[in-house]
Design a protein around this motif. Sequence first.
Motif, PDB file in Angstrom:
ATOM      1  N   ALA A 187       0.837  -1.207   0.000  1.00  0.00           N
ATOM      2  CA  ALA A 187       0.000   0.000   0.000  1.00  0.00           C
ATOM      3  C   ALA A 187       0.870   1.254   0.000  1.00  0.00           C
ATOM      4  O   ALA A 187       0.549   2.245  -0.672  1.00  0.00           O
ATOM      5  N   HIS A 188       1.968   1.212   0.741  1.00  0.00           N
ATOM      6  CA  HIS A 188       2.874   2.353   0.768  1.00  0.00           C
ATOM      7  C   HIS A 188       3.472   2.600  -0.611  1.00  0.00           C
ATOM      8  O   HIS A 188       3.571   3.756  -1.058  1.00  0.00           O
ATOM      9  N   HIS A 189       3.860   1.551  -1.298  1.00  0.00           N
ATOM     10  CA  HIS A 189       4.444   1.712  -2.634  1.00  0.00           C
ATOM     11  C   HIS A 189       3.424   2.282  -3.620  1.00  0.00           C
ATOM     12  O   HIS A 189       3.772   3.106  -4.480  1.00  0.00           O
ATOM     13  N   LEU A 190       2.173   1.865  -3.504  1.00  0.00           N
ATOM     14  CA  LEU A 190       1.132   2.417  -4.374  1.00  0.00           C
ATOM     15  C   LEU A 190       0.938   3.902  -4.088  1.00  0.00           C
ATOM     16  O   LEU A 190       0.817   4.720  -5.003  1.00  0.00           O
ATOM     17  N   GLY A 191       0.914   4.242  -2.818  1.00  0.00           N
ATOM     18  CA  GLY A 191       0.796   5.650  -2.458  1.00  0.00           C
ATOM     19  C   GLY A 191       1.977   6.464  -2.950  1.00  0.00           C
ATOM     20  O   GLY A 191       1.816   7.604  -3.401  1.00  0.00           O
ATOM     21  N   ALA A 192       3.163   5.875  -2.887  1.00  0.00           N
ATOM     22  CA  ALA A 192       4.365   6.574  -3.347  1.00  0.00           C
ATOM     23  C   ALA A 192       4.281   6.890  -4.837  1.00  0.00           C
ATOM     24  O   ALA A 192       4.718   7.959  -5.284  1.00  0.00           O
ATOM     25  N   ALA A 193       3.721   5.970  -5.604  1.00  0.00           N
ATOM     26  CA  ALA A 193       3.579   6.205  -7.048  1.00  0.00           C
ATOM     27  C   ALA A 193       2.662   7.400  -7.311  1.00  0.00           C
ATOM     28  O   ALA A 193       2.921   8.222  -8.202  1.00  0.00           O
ATOM     29  N   ALA A 229      11.535  11.492   8.498  1.00  0.00           N
ATOM     30  CA  ALA A 229      12.292  10.427   7.831  1.00  0.00           C
ATOM     31  C   ALA A 229      11.547   9.109   7.963  1.00  0.00           C
ATOM     32  O   ALA A 229      10.835   8.867   8.937  1.00  0.00           O
ATOM     33  N   GLY A 230      11.721   8.251   6.964  1.00  0.00           N
ATOM     34  CA  GLY A 230      11.058   6.959   6.958  1.00  0.00           C
ATOM     35  C   GLY A 230       9.991   6.858   5.899  1.00  0.00           C
ATOM     36  O   GLY A 230       9.719   5.774   5.395  1.00  0.00           O
ATOM     37  N   PHE A 231       9.395   8.006   5.553  1.00  0.00           N
ATOM     38  CA  PHE A 231       8.348   7.972   4.535  1.00  0.00           C
ATOM     39  C   PHE A 231       8.962   7.908   3.144  1.00  0.00           C
ATOM     40  O   PHE A 231       8.570   7.086   2.321  1.00  0.00           O
ATOM     41  N   ASP A 232       9.914   8.777   2.870  1.00  0.00           N
ATOM     42  CA  ASP A 232      10.604   8.782   1.573  1.00  0.00           C
ATOM     43  C   ASP A 232      12.045   8.362   1.796  1.00  0.00           C
ATOM     44  O   ASP A 232      12.952   9.182   1.906  1.00  0.00           O
ATOM     45  N   ILE A 240      10.917  18.125   3.701  1.00  0.00           N
ATOM     46  CA  ILE A 240      10.908  16.674   3.537  1.00  0.00           C
ATOM     47  C   ILE A 240      12.246  16.154   4.027  1.00  0.00           C
ATOM     48  O   ILE A 240      13.303  16.592   3.558  1.00  0.00           O
ATOM     49  N   GLU A 241      12.177  15.232   4.973  1.00  0.00           N
ATOM     50  CA  GLU A 241      13.398  14.608   5.481  1.00  0.00           C
ATOM     51  C   GLU A 241      13.532  13.219   4.853  1.00  0.00           C
ATOM     52  O   GLU A 241      12.736  12.321   5.130  1.00  0.00           O
ATOM     53  N   VAL A 242      14.524  13.060   4.009  1.00  0.00           N
ATOM     54  CA  VAL A 242      14.754  11.831   3.253  1.00  0.00           C
ATOM     55  C   VAL A 242      15.520  10.835   4.117  1.00  0.00           C
ATOM     56  O   VAL A 242      16.366  11.210   4.930  1.00  0.00           O
TER      57      VAL A 242
END
Length: 340
Positions: A18-24, A65-68, A85-87
Amino acid sequence: MYPLLFDLVLRRLDSERAHHLGAAVIRAFGASVPGALARAATRPDPSLAVDALGLRFPSPFGVAAGFDKQGSMILGLGNLGFGHIEVGTVTAIPQPGNDRPRLFRLIPDRALINRMGFNNDGAEAVAERLRRVRARRRRPIIGVNIGKSRVVAVEDAVDDYRTSTRILAPLADYLVVNVSSPNTPGLRGLQDREQLEPLLRAVLAEAGSVPVLVKIAPDLDDQAIEDVASLAAELGLAGVIATNTTIGRDGLRTPRSAVERAGAGGLSGAPLAERSLEVLRLLARVADPSLVLVAVGGVETSADVRARLDAGAHLVQGYTAFLYRGPLWARQINRGLRSH
C-alpha cells in the motif's frame, strides 16, 4: 473520499505494498501539471513561514524520515503542502533491509510497527536523485537522515557515517544523525556519550556549513536525554529531533494477539504522542536556546502541531498519520494552523 478508499481497499493490502502504491501517486504530483494543480490547492499561507536552521520554512510542518527513504518523492511531497521533507534513513552501503513482512498497521491505535531495517539504495544513488531535485527551480527544503550500514560493525560506525556525510551533506539543507532506530543491531548503543561524541564530531567536521541534528529515541531515560542535549550544545550541533519510534507496547487498543503477530520493531503513531511530547518539554527546559528542537511522534492534527510548537518545538514532523489521513493531510494541518 480517502477514508472510504482506505477502508475499502488500502487496509486490505499488505502495508508495504500500500505504501508503494501511495508513493507512485505522490511521485505523479512531482510532475509539472499535476504539481502546479496540487500547489494551488495546498500551498501554505505565507503567515505560517518559520525561520530555523538558517532556512525559511514555508510551514513548520514537514515529513519525517522513513516515509521517503529513497529521495524519490521529494517534489510530490513538497507540492502537497509539506514545509520540508526529510529523506532517509540513508546508509553509505546499499541494503535491502529486513525480511518481509516488516511493516504492520495497528488500525485501532492509528499506529504502525515497522522493522524495515534502513532499506535503501545507498548514499551514492540517493545523492544522484538529490542532484536532480536541486537542479529544479522550485523545490522544497530537504533534510537527509543518515544511519549505520548494517554490515558495518559498531566499532567502525564513525567512518561509515563520515562516508555518508561526505556524499550527502553537500546536497542537503540539513543533515540528521540517526542513532535511535530499534531495527539495526547495536545502533541505539551509539546514543551513549562515549560513542556518540566521536561520531558527531566526525559528522560535523565532514558536513562543513550544513546544519547537523541528532535524532533520539523516546525510550531514553530523562538523564540520558539531558546528556544528549548537553553534548549537542557543547559540540555546536544545530538541533535535536525528538523522537524516533519506541520499542514499548503499553496501552494499545489493538488485540494483544495481533501485536504479538506483528513482532519486533518500532512503534509509531498516536500511542507515541504522550511520550514524545514529554521528551520535547524536557528538552525545551534543559537544552541550550541555540538548539533547534524538532518534534515528531504521534502528530495527527493541527492541534497536535500547535501543542508541540507551544511546548518549544521550532519545527514539527509527521509520518504515520499520513497513511490514515491521506494526500491532503498537510493541507489540513496548515489550514488548521492558520485558523488558530
